[in-house]
Motif scaffolding. Structure first.
Motif, PDB file in Angstrom:
ATOM      1  N   PHE A 361       0.848  -1.194   0.000  1.00 21.17           N
ATOM      2  CA  PHE A 361       0.000   0.000   0.000  1.00 21.17           C
ATOM      3  C   PHE A 361       0.878   1.236   0.000  1.00 21.17           C
ATOM      4  O   PHE A 361       2.044   1.207   0.419  1.00 21.17           O
ATOM      5  CB  PHE A 361      -0.938   0.004   1.216  1.00 21.17           C
ATOM      6  N   ARG A 362       0.303   2.336  -0.469  1.00 18.19           N
ATOM      7  CA  ARG A 362       1.046   3.593  -0.604  1.00 18.19           C
ATOM      8  C   ARG A 362       1.352   4.218   0.749  1.00 18.19           C
ATOM      9  O   ARG A 362       2.431   4.768   0.959  1.00 18.19           O
ATOM     10  CB  ARG A 362       0.237   4.570  -1.476  1.00 18.19           C
ATOM     11  N   ALA A 363       0.385   4.175   1.685  1.00 12.76           N
ATOM     12  CA  ALA A 363       0.553   4.805   2.990  1.00 12.76           C
ATOM     13  C   ALA A 363       0.202   3.809   4.083  1.00 12.76           C
ATOM     14  O   ALA A 363      -0.680   2.959   3.908  1.00 12.76           O
ATOM     15  CB  ALA A 363      -0.328   6.054   3.100  1.00 12.76           C
ATOM     16  N   ALA A 364       0.876   3.926   5.231  1.00 11.10           N
ATOM     17  CA  ALA A 364       0.724   2.942   6.304  1.00 11.10           C
ATOM     18  C   ALA A 364      -0.715   2.817   6.784  1.00 11.10           C
ATOM     19  O   ALA A 364      -1.169   1.725   7.135  1.00 11.10           O
ATOM     20  CB  ALA A 364       1.648   3.312   7.468  1.00 11.10           C
ATOM     21  N   HIS A 365      -1.482   3.932   6.783  1.00  8.94           N
ATOM     22  CA  HIS A 365      -2.844   3.867   7.310  1.00  8.94           C
ATOM     23  C   HIS A 365      -3.814   3.148   6.372  1.00  8.94           C
ATOM     24  O   HIS A 365      -4.932   2.812   6.767  1.00  8.94           O
ATOM     25  CB  HIS A 365      -3.367   5.280   7.617  1.00  8.94           C
ATOM     26  N   HIS A 366      -3.415   2.889   5.143  1.00  9.96           N
ATOM     27  CA  HIS A 366      -4.306   2.218   4.196  1.00  9.96           C
ATOM     28  C   HIS A 366      -4.633   0.783   4.605  1.00  9.96           C
ATOM     29  O   HIS A 366      -5.601   0.205   4.104  1.00  9.96           O
ATOM     30  CB  HIS A 366      -3.675   2.193   2.793  1.00  9.96           C
ATOM     31  N   SER A 367      -3.843   0.196   5.473  1.00 12.54           N
ATOM     32  CA  SER A 367      -4.024  -1.226   5.789  1.00 12.54           C
ATOM     33  C   SER A 367      -4.860  -1.473   7.035  1.00 12.54           C
ATOM     34  O   SER A 367      -5.057  -2.627   7.418  1.00 12.54           O
ATOM     35  CB  SER A 367      -2.661  -1.905   5.963  1.00 12.54           C
TER      36      SER A 367
END
Length: 738
Positions: A361-367
């Motif tokens: 994922f592009r950014a850590a919070h996306h997961s």
């Protein structure tokens, strides 16, 4: 030359040309999965076969682990003495040279290295001393200030120019930030401290200003190789030029399409500048891919065909077969999480291992939504990217005690250590530090501070610890164990999840046991830190799913890769729309993510999710598939629905929908069997609370999360959306089941 290695048979023609081109400048453009590591390994072996002593070879990489693995492989090919080749990072080489020649750049040899968090703490103290925060409500936070100062150094531009380009919201504070930069430099010099940037700046200065040092290093390192050259900045490019100035035997290897670290000052244009800086340089392209199937390569080639500036290359493979990458609209974030977990279950049933799969994922919070679903289904995973292990407060606390022993002028560490003691705040700790420096006191004499009361046992305990740490010939392991025993009561007092943190500190002690000298251990913890808890706690044999930001996945590969949130405003990031250069880097990020896949690549986007207002303002898009994917020829991918993605092996789910206020909140991808994980143990349940692992809960302070596990029947570990994992006492907490 050794007859043991048949280089022509072991290498493809382009690799062979790179390995046998030993003299003069060489630029190797190595596409993803094209065997660049193999090329470097065989070139080390070839140099040895040609009679070059290993101590005259320098291999620069971006991690010392990578250099060590390459040299181990070279030793297995040619001779054990290949292990004696000098290998490491730019920072470790700079550190090694500066430790013996620091006085030539105005430092003592006992200087301490600062990590990023140390840098931020010093900047914060400088800001407080200047009393700027009282006058300026919107003054940049310390992390932003650290970014401004560091990026200005790495890009070698004035702070004002950088801010006018990237930080226009803080233009009114340019004079104050300039003063902070000056005060920060003075603080470091006074306290014999160097941050990461100082190591490179000082090393370059040493090379450019001192002909004798240049000649000495030029004679020592007659053949130089640099890996990942696309990730170098201007300072590192200058270091390469100075190191190779006497002999010119320099080979750099890189891929401009994988340059994704501009936020650290990396400049992919160094690849294009190399032939100009080294006239007559030979350019060799590695285009045969040994990782991915051709359908995956067709998509990745198409991604980079859209790039504005690039070295043209076309990856190909001799592997047969393979399926086109799938692009799937999973509608919503919860449905995306359930789709991914369902596919993982299906692949496990087909015989794959969790270690064969990764979600990027592009950014850590996306997961986060996916993490909650994996926890609910009891699928073990490890996440890379986001918060770093070495940034944890308890790790920083323990190492601060040790850093004082190797540099008693390290005021930053003294401040951290003293503020751990009750009733000692910033003002009192500074008074103690000033007294020690003025009186010339040693660390174990701290209890003699004139302001200490007769019954001040805390300073006496700290003094006893410092005396124990200062013993002659104390090993790093013994030192860490001493600090851990001293620190343990503070750990239990300050952190609810202290059992987990105790395990972290046990791992730090174990790591210290690999070292003979305390300074070497501390330097490595800054120069080559473990990037996540998994780096120190996961056993190589453990079976877990990898969740990773794209940045943290670089250099890795998996048979099966899922990329999530491939959505306009998320990938590319909304923040990149103001700059063509930033958008191009986002394209390279997608290329890096896609080239991690060996056999199967799936790109998911929740097409019904709406972006936050700030992203809408930046992009003008409400939702939808990434423009990077929309721009590709249709024949390089297959658009599929979540249902059809299971077509080949059967669809193992029943449709279950729940509508609230006109919105579908439950997923159509819910397991019809095994709603409770297969290995669920009723003893894991918190009987008195009525909860069990996988339950979604809400906490009055921490918000919503999912129950991960129970400990001793009295504590529960919950993964919260906003604050991460928390260990809570069931008797003293309120959890509302959702």
């Amino acid at each position: 030359m050794s007859n043991l290695i048949n280089y022509e048979e072991a290498l493809n023609p382009s690799q062979y040309e790179a390995v046998t081109s030993l003299d003069g400048p060489v630029l190797v453009i190595a596409g993803a999965g094209s065997g660049k590591t193999r090329t470097l390994v065989y070139r080390v072996a070839r140099l040895f076969d040609e009679g070059v002593p290993p101590e005259n070879i320098l291999l620069l990489t971006f991690t010392r682990k990578a250099a060590g693995e390459m040299l181990e492989r070279a030793a297995g090919l040619a001779d054990d003495r290949c292990r004696h080749v000098s290998g490491g990072t730019f920072h470790s080489l700079a550190h090694q040279v500066l430790r013996s020649k620091a006085e030539l750049v105005g430092y003592d040899r006992t200087f301490t290295i600062l990590d990023r968090q140390d840098m931020e703490e010093i900047i914060q103290s400088v800001v407080q001393d200047a009393q700027i925060e009282k006058k300026a409500i919107r003054f940049p936070k310390r992390a932003t200030l650290a970014t401004i100062l560091s990026k200005a150094v790495n890009l070698e531009v004035p702070i004002e120019a950088l801010m006018r380009e990237e930080f226009v919201q803080f233009l009114e504070y340019i004079p104050q930030i300039g003063k902070i930069a000056l005060a920060y430099r003075e603080y470091k010099k006074t306290n014999q401290l160097m941050d990461y940037d100082d190591l490179l700046i000082s090393f370059r200065q040493l090379l450019s200003d001192n002909e004798a040092v240049r000649a000495e290093l030029g004679e020592r390192y007659r053949y130089i190789m640099v890996d990942e050259y696309q990730d170098t900045n201007g300072i590192q490019a200058d270091i390469v030029r100075w190191l190779s100035s006497s002999r010119g035997n320099i080979m750099v290897v890189g891929d401009d399409s994988q340059s994704i670290y501009s936020f650290r000052g990396a400049n992919y244009r160094n690849m294009f500048e190399f032939p100009r800086l080294f006239p007559g340089a030979k350019i060799i392209k590695l285009e045969q891919n040994y990782r991915s199937t051709q359908p995956i390569l067709a998509l990745t080639n198409a991604i980079m065909d859209q790039a504005v500036e690039k070295f043209t290359k076309c990856l190909f493979t001799k592997r047969q077969g393979g399926q086109k990458p799938q692009v799937i609209d999973v509608k919503t974030d919860p449905e995306q999480a359930l789709f991914i977990s369902g596919r993982i279950r299906e692949l496990l049933n087909q015989g794959l291992s969790l270690k064969d799969m990764a979600v990027l994922f592009r950014a850590a919070h996306h997961s986060f939504e996916l993490e909650m679903e994996l926890a609910r289904q009891n699928i073990p995973f490890v996440k890379f990217g986001g918060f770093k292990f070495m940034e944890s407060a308890h790790i920083k606390d323990v190492l601060a005690h040790l850093r004082i022993i190797v540099n008693r002028n390290d005021n930053l560490s003294w401040g951290r250590v003293l503020r751990l003691i009750q009733k000692i705040g910033p003002r009192k700790s500074q008074a103690i530090i000033d007294w020690m420096r003025k009186e010339g006191r040693m660390p174990w004499q701290i209890h003699e501070w004139t302001g200490a009361g007769k019954n001040d046992e805390a300073l006496k305990s700290l003094s006893d610890l410092m005396k124990g740490l200062s013993k002659e010939n104390i090993t790093p392991r013994e030192a860490v164990d001493l600090v851990n025993r001293y620190y343990d009561p503070m750990l239990k007092e300050n952190f609810d999840n202290f059992p987990k943190r105790q395990k972290d500190l046990e791992q730090i002690a174990s790591m210290a046991g690999r070292y003979k000298k305390l300074r070497s251990f501390l330097d490595d913890m800054v120069l080559e830190p473990p990037t996540s808890n998994a780096d120190v706690t996961m056993d190589p044999g453990d079976n877990y799913l990898t969740l990773s930001t794209v940045h943290s996945s670089k250099g890795l590969e998996w048979p099966v890769v899922f990329i999530i949130w491939v959505m306009e405003g998320c990938f590319p990031s909304a923040k990149s729309y103001s700059s063509q250069a930033d958008l191009e880097e986002e394209r390279r990020l997608l290329y890096v993510a896609s080239t991690r896949a060996k056999d199967s690549l799936t790109l998911c986007y929740p097409g019904q999710e709406e972006l936050p207002m700030w992203q809408l303002a930046e992009t003008g898009y409400r939702n939808g598939l990434s423009s990077f994917i929309k721009a590709l020829p249709g024949e390089v991918m297959e658009f599929a629905s979540p249902r059809s993605a299971f077509k080949r092996t059967g669809y193992p789910f029943q449709v279950q929908r729940e509508t609230v206020n006109g919105r579908v909140t439950a997923s159509p991808f819910v397991f019809s069997k095994n709603a409770v994980p297969r290995n669920f143990d009723e003893s894991m349940q918190g009987k008195s609370s009525g909860l069990r692992p996988g339950d979604r809960v809400r906490h009055p302070a921490f918000g919503r999360g999912v129950v991960s596990k129970f400990i001793d029947g009295t504590k529960v570990e919950v993964l919260f959306k906003d604050v991460g994992r928390k260990l809570l006492h069931l008797e003293h907490t309120t959890l509302e089941k959702m």
